[in-house]
Structure formats: C-alpha cells, structure tokens
Design an enzyme around this catalytic site. Structure first.
Site, PDB file in Angstrom:
ATOM      1  N   GLU A 185      37.361  -7.539 -94.854  1.00 49.70           N
ATOM      2  CA  GLU A 185      37.127  -6.105 -94.826  1.00 49.70           C
ATOM      3  C   GLU A 185      35.714  -5.785 -94.347  1.00 49.70           C
ATOM      4  OE1 GLU A 185      40.548  -4.843 -98.060  1.00 49.70           O
ATOM      5  OE2 GLU A 185      38.524  -5.254 -98.753  1.00 49.70           O
TER       6      GLU A 185
ATOM      7  N   ASP B 169      39.399 -10.850-114.293  1.00 51.39           N
ATOM      8  CA  ASP B 169      38.852 -11.941-113.486  1.00 51.39           C
ATOM      9  C   ASP B 169      38.213 -13.036-114.324  1.00 51.39           C
ATOM     10  OD1 ASP B 169      39.602 -10.326-111.426  1.00 51.39           O
ATOM     11  OD2 ASP B 169      37.602 -10.047-110.580  1.00 51.39           O
TER      12      ASP B 169
ATOM     13  N   VAL C  74      26.038  -6.003-123.941  1.00 48.85           N
ATOM     14  CA  VAL C  74      26.427  -6.991-124.944  1.00 48.85           C
ATOM     15  C   VAL C  74      25.607  -8.250-124.712  1.00 48.85           C
ATOM     16  CG1 VAL C  74      28.316  -8.480-125.731  1.00 48.85           C
ATOM     17  CG2 VAL C  74      28.746  -6.062-125.217  1.00 48.85           C
TER      18      VAL C  74
ATOM     19  N   ALA D 171      42.772  -6.271-108.971  1.00 44.30           N
ATOM     20  CA  ALA D 171      42.929  -5.215-109.959  1.00 44.30           C
ATOM     21  C   ALA D 171      44.291  -5.227-110.669  1.00 44.30           C
ATOM     22  CB  ALA D 171      42.671  -3.854-109.309  1.00 44.30           C
TER      23      ALA D 171
ATOM     24  N   GLY E 155      33.531  -4.097-121.265  1.00 42.89           N
ATOM     25  CA  GLY E 155      33.741  -3.985-119.823  1.00 42.89           C
ATOM     26  C   GLY E 155      34.694  -2.854-119.480  1.00 42.89           C
TER      27      GLY E 155
ATOM     28  N   GLY F 183      35.973  -2.098-116.427  1.00 36.82           N
ATOM     29  CA  GLY F 183      36.644  -2.278-115.142  1.00 36.82           C
ATOM     30  C   GLY F 183      38.132  -1.985-115.280  1.00 36.82           C
ATOM     31  N   PHE F 184      38.908  -2.475-114.344  1.00 44.96           N
ATOM     32  CA  PHE F 184      40.341  -2.178-114.369  1.00 44.96           C
ATOM     33  C   PHE F 184      41.008  -2.689-115.647  1.00 44.96           C
ATOM     34  CE2 PHE F 184      39.575  -1.837-109.801  1.00 44.96           C
ATOM     35  CZ  PHE F 184      40.226  -0.650-109.542  1.00 44.96           C
ATOM     36  N   GLY F 185      40.647  -3.911-116.074  1.00 41.99           N
ATOM     37  CA  GLY F 185      41.269  -4.489-117.257  1.00 41.99           C
ATOM     38  C   GLY F 185      40.890  -3.757-118.533  1.00 41.99           C
TER      39      GLY F 185
END
Lengths: 431, 431
Positions: free
Chosen positions: B173, B310, B81, B326, B13, B15-17
């Site tokens: 938003e 998450d 994966v 995030a 992954g 993403g941010f992590g």
C-alpha cells in the site's frame, strides 16, 4: 509587451498576502519565486477550530505548490530566509544560497508577543501555526483527562480552569469553543467529573472585548459567551503566569486564579525578518516590531522592496493602523503586484494603497457570531450564518471548502469534535 | 440476573480487539474499564493514507470516550500500563495507581521489528501510530522539496529514491501510494525536477509479495505496482541501512542503493506488555514476542486473564498462526466478551475460539487492489471497489465514514492529496 520575462520577483511568505501577490503576478512578464519555510498555505482564520478539535490541520492547509502548480511563471521554494542584502538585491537562505531579486515582497507575518515575559510562552501557548494548534488541542483535552483521574479536588479545580488571555477575535473564538467543548462535546464522556463544571475565563485589559467592533456588538458577543458558560473579565490584566496559576489584576486588586491551561491571544509582534530587513536597532519599525512603509507599501529608500500584511504598518502618523486580518493582506498583495506590473510595463504608478473594508466578523461557539459590515451589523445566529457563508466562500479558492463544510455540518448535527486527538511528538519506534 | 454489576473487567488497549471486547460487554453485568495511553481508537488499515497525505489523522481516529459515551458500564482511562500482578489481580499504571480486576483482557498489539537492528528505526520508520504516519509524510514530501533544491545530481538521485522494506499489505500500500504521488499528485508541482523520475523500490525477502494471498493475486498486485512505476525486488533482503543508502542482498549478490527515504514494513514484534504479562525470559511467548494463549484465548494458569489481537498466538503447534488483521482482533474481542458473560452468568463456557475468515484485501494506488474472499478472487478495479466498500462500511461504526468518503472522492477526481503537510515538532513560540 516588448520586455522579456526576465525580471525576478521574490516573495517571502506564503500567507494570504504573499500568495495573493504571487497569483496577481500571473500575467506580468516576470519570474516569481515564493519562499516559505512551510510547504503549505494555512487558512489561519479557522486555526482555532484545529486547536479545539473541530477540524484537522489538513482541512485548512493547501500545499503551496498545488495552489501555484499551473502558474508557469511561479516557483515555490521551501526554504528559510535568514537575511537580506538590499544593496546587492539578494535574499540569503539558510544553507548559504542567495536569491537575486529585482523586486522583493516581504510578507512574513507576526508571531505572539508576551510583552517582555517570553518565559510565559512555554506555559501559555499562542495560536499561529499548525503545531501551536495541535499543542493547544493536546493541552485542552489532556486537562479533562487528567481531571478525570485526579484524586485531589484542588488539582481537579486547577485542571478544569481554562484562562484565555486577550479578548480579540482569536480569544473570543477560543473561549467560545472551550465553552462548547465543556458543555456539549464532552457532556457524556466522563464518569467521575462533569465537564460542564469547567471554568472558562476570558481576560481582557480594555473595558470591553472585541474593541475593534462597535460597542453594541461587543456587548452581544459578551452575552453569547456568557451563555456558553464563559466568564468575561474586562479591565483586567495578567501580571504573572506559572504552571499552576495565573495572577490577574483588576484596578488595584490582584488575585491568583488556579489554572493549568492558559492560552495566549493577547498580542502580536512582527516577525524577526522585519528587524533583519530594516536593521535591528535602527528606526523603521513601530513598537510592535512592524515595519514602517511608504503609502505604496515600499520600504523607504528602497524602491522595489515592499512589505505587506501583518508585518507592515503604513507610516502615516495621523491615520489608524490597519487590522491584522486576511483581507488587508490580500488587498495589499494585489496592490503591490499591480505596482510591480505597472513598473515593469513602464506605466505610471497607481494611487497609494487604500484598504477597502468589507466588514469583519468573529464567531462564538456553534451558532453565534458578531458581524460588522459598516452598513449592517449582525449578531447571534444570523451573524453566524453570515460568518459561515463568507468563510466557506473564501476557502473555495483553496479548494478545501467541500470538506470543511461537511465536517462542520457533521459537527453541528452530532455536537461532536472528531479531531480531538491527543498526540505526542514521539514516533512509536522511539518508545 | 441475580448478580450485581460488581465484577470488574479491565481491558488494556483500545484497538480493534479491546474496543470490540468493551462494546460486546455492554449487556453483561460487569464494570468495564478500558485503559489506553492514547485517547482515540485508530482505524489502522487506513494509516498508510495519512502517511501519504491522502487523509488527515482526525479522519481515521475516533475518541474512545466518544465511542463508549453511552455505554453506562464502561469507563475510559487515559493511562499507561506498566505492570500486572496476576496473583493479586491488579494492573499497575504509570504514577503508581493500581486497578483491581476480576477479568483482564490484554490487547496491546504489536510494534515494528527490526530483527535485532534497532538502530535502523531512526532511519527507516515503521507505520503503527499517528506520529509515525506524520513522520513518514514529512519525510516523503520533504525529499521531493530537497531534490528540487539539490544542486548535486548524486544527491538528487538519493533524494528521489524511496525504498519500502517488506512486501506485505502495508508495504504494498505504501509503495503504491508513493508511485501515485510521484506520477500523479506532484506532476505539475516542481520546476527543476520531474517527480515522475522518482525510483520506488519494494524489497521483499520471499519469492513473491503478499505471501498470504494466492499466487495469482500476488502476481497481479506486482503488475499493478509496476504500472505505477514501482520496482518490485523479491528474494531480496536488506542487510544494512544508513542515512544515505540501503544495502540489499539477492542470492550472493550484495549491492548498495543510494536512498535517503526508507520505510519499514517488514516485521512486527509483540508489545512490551506481553513480556511484562508472562514474565520476560520465561517461556510463554513465541519468537516474535507474542503471548501464547489457550484455545479460549486465556493465559495458561490464569483463568480470567485473556490476550487477544495481534499480541496473541494460540498455542497449537499444528495450526497456522492467524494473520495480524483487524477482523481477527475483533472476533477475538467478541469471543472473550462472550466467555466472560457466560462465566458471570454461571453458564457453560463456549467452544474454543475459531477465526471465520471472510476474506482479505490490499489496495494498490488509486484504482487497483487484490481481494481474496476464498470463494471469489478479485484484482484490479473491481477489487478496488470492493476494498473501498468494505472499508467504508467498517468505518461507519466509528462514524468517520462520510468524511473519508468525501475526501477520497475528492482525491480521486482531483488526483490531489491535500493533507500533505510538512510539519515539525516545534511550536512557533519555541522559535
């Protein structure tokens, strides 16, 4: 002005021709309806930048409603035209609705032509729409990704071979951008492959690329491409395309080039709406499916019905057909608006349409181009600066200029292409 | 340093992590492989801007290879994966390839949760991927187009009603941006409808929106939304969704709201990879499908296997779960990198992970927001400026900041949203 604003002008197509016609009618006492199946005008000369990850679709698209929002006599309709009744003077829309018109301007453009091999379209996409550009972008960057993972060296070679068919401006621009991607953009990005090893072939049937340009500029363009690592094959035809290779023929010599990415920039064919307009099977079209029009761009026997832009070809056997470029379409849009304005105001018709050629240009990679202004021919870096300047000036009318300029400056300095997303057609909820 | 750089870290992954973990391992003597099925990192906090035509996908995406291009110990793999073998310590990829690991970091994130009504997904898309955003953008702007053409006033009402389900930051938003689109962006664009007549409903099950914020800020956010024409319905549940209406329930009162555009921002569920990792059906996950991890974010019984972002929930019944934002993912990525670094260097493990909350913020339309820094609570224009500043500073790491800033400034001044393209999934050659 004694007439009321009651006459109805229907314009089919919101490209350069149709949009210019609509805007040029802003002071004419008519009601204008612009029909397009997309809600945006596309700055097509920069579409190859989207296909190669340099710009985002939003950078070169302007919502048609936005462009015409303050033009009170204009209405935009998102709809697909499916037919014309020229006797009853109305346009049929998908869904059954009909639009009456007093004047009709058809500016539906062209699509790709695979010269009878329509099956090639699935394998070798052409570049006309935003979706085409995103599809091509995905194919290009996915090929490098797959090559990085390939274990078989034969497959790796197929994946790292890119064939661009057609040496006109679009083919030259795509091949140049591919050269830049392989040599610059992706330089440090991979660990197992060297993107600079990619083979990029530009295949052209004629004896030189950019045949509409003077020979000297063709030669300079070819040299610029070769400096970017592009192999230019002239006098060469594509005879077969399949998922893993392309057959090319030079003289009597046919050979197969293993390649999984083939881009089609070889030919165009008039929109199907041309055939619907003049009646398929009837005469009234040339071999490329373009509609033959009178010198005032009207349809023979149907005064008040005009065809403009790439879809039109003036029926004048002696003269050379006009190139399929934005300036022709825009000048024709402006001209037809003038014809309508003068008819509405009961003035004498203007002289037949004449194209004023202010020059043409094509770009090759990030700092070279060729430009032919007639009185001045440029190549290399000066031509590229001229190209940049003209395209930015043109974009200003559709107000994306600032952004595109910044994006370009950014790409130029960083040698990056930030918009190289590989996207699919599936939403995450579908997975 | 006596060890050779031979131990293998696989990160699932980007993403941010995952990306933060990869970057934080740059000086650790390990080989890092980042696996993602997309070739780009997505700045998800701004995805709602793509869904509402303010930004293009390219503006908020950074190619993963580009971000990691100069990190010599990192490899990016575009792959999906499909399984894990924790005993043999390898990851299975679609196509059959296996990646061995010494350390594994799973940062696969979450997707939408329709609370058992998965059929609603087709009608009410959620917002997680670029494709979702483009789908939502198409639905929003197509609804106005269809309303302009609708002859039936009942249908027109359905088309001009937008229901956003879920009053968390994403829902707020989206609803705020919808209010702005209806009242500002499209103001002069239509001739038959008034976009300002659009009804925008924000439906929230709890007694207030933005439940993770202090009550005062929830109230202020609600007032800001109402000023943009959004109707906020709290204590209200969605009980049914179909193509032309939504049933909502407040207390014992159920009513049907005719609406063709429904956006889902109500719940998330851990990625399917979580279940594959711990074995579906086994314990080891919470009710939302998130993986329970030790205080050092490792998987119980499998040292060296970590879950972050998450998808992870620290197994500590007493404490409140961390928000799915995030900063949590990034801090966890950095923490796990530190755990691995210290293990590799045979140092003592660090103290358990602790989230440092520097604040949270949500934006509402073009000049209002709420921000909770703990020691300072802002709302309205000052909060919006703070929001803008923080998000631009964060984007700088992924180098799209300049562009996004220009695009925003441009939108702010012109009240336009240039990226409001209605695109389809078909290439022009398919037509």
């Amino acid at each position: 002005m004694t007439r009321t604003a009651s006459e109805q002008v229907v314009i089919v197509g919101g490209g350069f021709g149709g949009l210019m016609a609509a805007r040029s009618l802003r002071r004419t006492p008519v009601r204008v309806t612009l029909v397009d199946r997309r809600n945006f005008h596309l700055f097509q000369p920069l579409l190859y930048q989207v296909a190669t990850g340099g710009l985002s679709p939003g950078d070169i698209a302007s919502p048609l409603r936005h462009v015409l929002k303050y033009q009170k006599n204009a209405t935009v309709l998102l709809a697909e035209v499916t037919g014309f009744d020229l006797e009853k003077r109305n346009v049929l829309l998908r869904g059954g609705e009909r639009l009456d018109f007093d004047y009709l301007i058809v500016a539906a453009g062209v699509s790709h032509d695979y010269f009878g091999h329509d099956g090639w379209g699935r394998i070798a996409p052409g570049l006309k729409s935003v979706e085409d550009a995103i599809d091509i972008r995905t194919r290009i960057f996915l090929a490098f990704e797959k090559a990085e993972r390939a274990v078989d060296s034969e497959e790796q070679e197929e994946l790292l071979t890119f064939v661009v068919v057609g040496g006109g401006p679009t083919g030259v621009e795509l091949a140049g951008a591919l050269g830049e991607i392989a040599r610059e953009t992706l330089r440090h990005d991979f660990r197992r492959i060297n993107p600079g090893d990619a083979r990029i072939l530009l295949v052209e049937g004629a004896s030189r690329i950019l045949t509409s340009y003077p020979e000297l500029l063709s030669r300079k363009a070819q040299r610029s491409l070769e400096r970017l690592g592009v192999t230019v094959l002239t006098n060469t035809l594509v005879t077969s395309v399949n998922e893993r290779s392309v057959d090319i023929k030079a003289g009597d010599n046919i050979r197969s080039v293993p390649a999984q990415t083939v881009l089609w920039a070889a030919g165009v064919r008039g929109s199907g709406l041309g055939g619907i307009l003049v009646g398929n099977g009837r005469s009234g079209m040339d071999r490329a499916g373009r509609v033959l029009v009178n010198p005032d761009l009207s349809l023979p026997d149907f005064p008040g019905v005009f065809v403009i832009g790439d879809l039109a070809v003036v029926n004048n056997p002696g003269s050379k057909p006009l190139p399929g470029v934005a300036p022709v379409a825009m000048q024709q849009g402006r001209y037809v608006a003038r014809v309508i304005d003068r008819t509405v105001r009961r003035k004498s018709p203007p002289a037949p349409f004449r194209y004023r050629n202010y020059g043409s240009m094509a770009t090759i990679g990030r700092a070279a181009a060729v430009a032919d202004f007639g009185w001045l021919r440029l190549s290399g870096y000066p031509a590229w600066l001229a190209w940049l300047f003209v395209h930015l000036m043109k974009l200003v009318e559709f107000e994306n200029r600032v952004l595109v300029f910044i994006q370009w400056a950014w790409n130029y300095v960083t040698k990056n292409r930030g918009a190289r997303l590989i996207t699919s057609e599936h939403r995450s909820s579908d997975r």
